[in-house]
Design a protein around this motif. Structure first.
Motif, PDB file in Angstrom:
ATOM      1  N   TYR A 150      50.810 -13.747  48.801  1.00  0.00           N
ATOM      2  CA  TYR A 150      50.448 -13.009  47.592  1.00  0.00           C
ATOM      3  C   TYR A 150      48.978 -13.242  47.273  1.00  0.00           C
ATOM      4  O   TYR A 150      48.503 -14.381  47.298  1.00  0.00           O
ATOM      5  CB  TYR A 150      51.296 -13.472  46.396  1.00  0.00           C
ATOM      6  N   THR A 152      46.828 -12.639  44.038  1.00  0.00           N
ATOM      7  CA  THR A 152      47.316 -12.420  42.681  1.00  0.00           C
ATOM      8  C   THR A 152      46.225 -12.561  41.640  1.00  0.00           C
ATOM      9  O   THR A 152      45.509 -13.579  41.613  1.00  0.00           O
ATOM     10  CB  THR A 152      48.438 -13.449  42.369  1.00  0.00           C
ATOM     11  N   VAL A 162      54.568 -11.854  40.813  1.00  0.00           N
ATOM     12  CA  VAL A 162      54.984 -12.819  41.839  1.00  0.00           C
ATOM     13  C   VAL A 162      56.409 -13.283  41.570  1.00  0.00           C
ATOM     14  O   VAL A 162      57.241 -13.351  42.486  1.00  0.00           O
ATOM     15  CB  VAL A 162      54.025 -14.024  41.889  1.00  0.00           C
ATOM     16  N   MET A 176      57.590 -17.489  51.010  1.00  0.00           N
ATOM     17  CA  MET A 176      56.245 -17.371  50.460  1.00  0.00           C
ATOM     18  C   MET A 176      55.341 -18.374  51.167  1.00  0.00           C
ATOM     19  O   MET A 176      55.499 -19.575  51.024  1.00  0.00           O
ATOM     20  CB  MET A 176      56.242 -17.640  48.953  1.00  0.00           C
ATOM     21  N   ASP A 179      50.464 -18.307  47.422  1.00  0.00           N
ATOM     22  CA  ASP A 179      50.115 -17.440  46.304  1.00  0.00           C
ATOM     23  C   ASP A 179      48.662 -17.747  45.970  1.00  0.00           C
ATOM     24  O   ASP A 179      48.348 -18.740  45.314  1.00  0.00           O
ATOM     25  CB  ASP A 179      51.030 -17.708  45.103  1.00  0.00           C
TER      26      ASP A 179
END
Length: 307
Positions: A150, A152, A162, A176, A179
């Protein structure tokens, strides 16, 4: 009573007219003005016409609260519609709630629907990140892979997106890898791209908006990330695609709250699009512009319906 019957119905419209979300905000204003014109052309309510009072929040929570307070106390608005950011809508809501003024938010947020921010004066026209991310996740993860990075925007909107993707992905075994967060208004994503490439994800999810999304997509394309991963985004902005061009957005998958092409199947979408074309040189409304129209129209329709 006689004076009340002649005063306009005043709708305050705080929006980030400057900053990285300005393009989307300006189309929201254009579409909100269409809703006001439509109401007034239809006779208004008992002869009273509507008036739109637009203020710039500068994408800042404190500025948004100040402008909302100004609209309520100085301009004496009857309703407030707007915000276009999870960073500002909660502060606007707090001001409206405390002063018992109806607020219809037109930006994506989970929190606006939650108990701590709820009031009988709080309404929310837009989708919310949990639903948006979940819908895109259930489409994309089975098709494109289970290893995800991700990128973000580091504020409530990005965090909530998320969370929505992760919850939807749990049942599919999605992993994942990272992030990676960036500030709103990031112009240069080059520091993030080698790290993303090194993680070797199946999917890169861009949880950002406005100019941030445009810059991220263009730079990821130039860096060659599309050759090794699929790029998806919960909201694939019409305004960003228009600014960035088809090459930058080729192959990018995302969701939207409104698509002008609905006019082929939905008569009310065609009517809305035609009004926009007539007013604004033949163009069509954006996805977030449509929320500006719907947010104001639904409030004015409620005035008529409730008498």
């Amino acid at each position: 009573v006689a004076r009340a019957q002649t005063t306009p119905i005043r709708v305050g419209f705080p929006a980030p007219l400057t900053g990285p979300y300005s393009t989307e905000a300006q189309d929201q204003v254009r579409c909100a003005e269409l809703a006001v014109k439509e109401f007034n052309d239809g006779g208004g309510f008992n002869g009273r016409k509507a008036e739109l009072l637009v203020r710039d929040t500068k994408l800042n929570a404190g500025e948004a609260a100040t402008r909302a307070l100004e609209l309520i106390e100085k301009e004496k608005v009857d309703f407030v519609v707007g915000s276009l950011s999870a960073a500002t809508q909660l502060s606007i809501n707090a001001v409206c709630r405390d002063r018992k003024i109806l607020f219809n938010s037109i930006s994506q947020s989970d929190a606006i629907n939650e108990v701590k921010d709820w009031s009988m004066y709080t309404f929310h026209e837009a989708l919310n990140p949990h639903l948006t991310a979940g819908a895109v996740a259930r489409y994309a993860f089975p098709r494109f892979g289970k290893k995800v990075v991700y990128l973000t925007a580091d504020y409530a909107y990005g965090h909530e997106m998320v969370r929505g993707f992760q919850r939807a992905g749990q049942a599919m075994g999605v992993q994942m890898l990272a992030d990676i967060r960036h500030p709103i208004g990031t112009a240069d994503f080059s520091a993030f791209l080698p790290r993303i490439q090194a993680l070797k994800p199946d999917i890169l999810v861009l949880n950002n908006f406005g100019r941030d999304q445009l810059n991220a997509v263009k730079q990821a394309t130039d860096f060659g990330l599309k050759s090794t991963m699929k790029i998806i985004t919960p909201i694939l902005l019409y305004t960003a695609r228009m600014a960035g061009g088809p090459e930058a957005f080729e192959g990018v998958v995302g969701g939207t709250s409104y698509y002008w092409g609905l006019e082929d199947k939905v008569p009310t979408a065609k009517a809305f699009n035609d009004k926009y074309r007539k007013a604004y040189g033949g163009g069509v409304p954006s996805d977030y512009g449509a929320l500006g129209y719907a947010g104001v129209r639904s409030v004015l329709q409620a005035v008529r319906d409730s008498k």
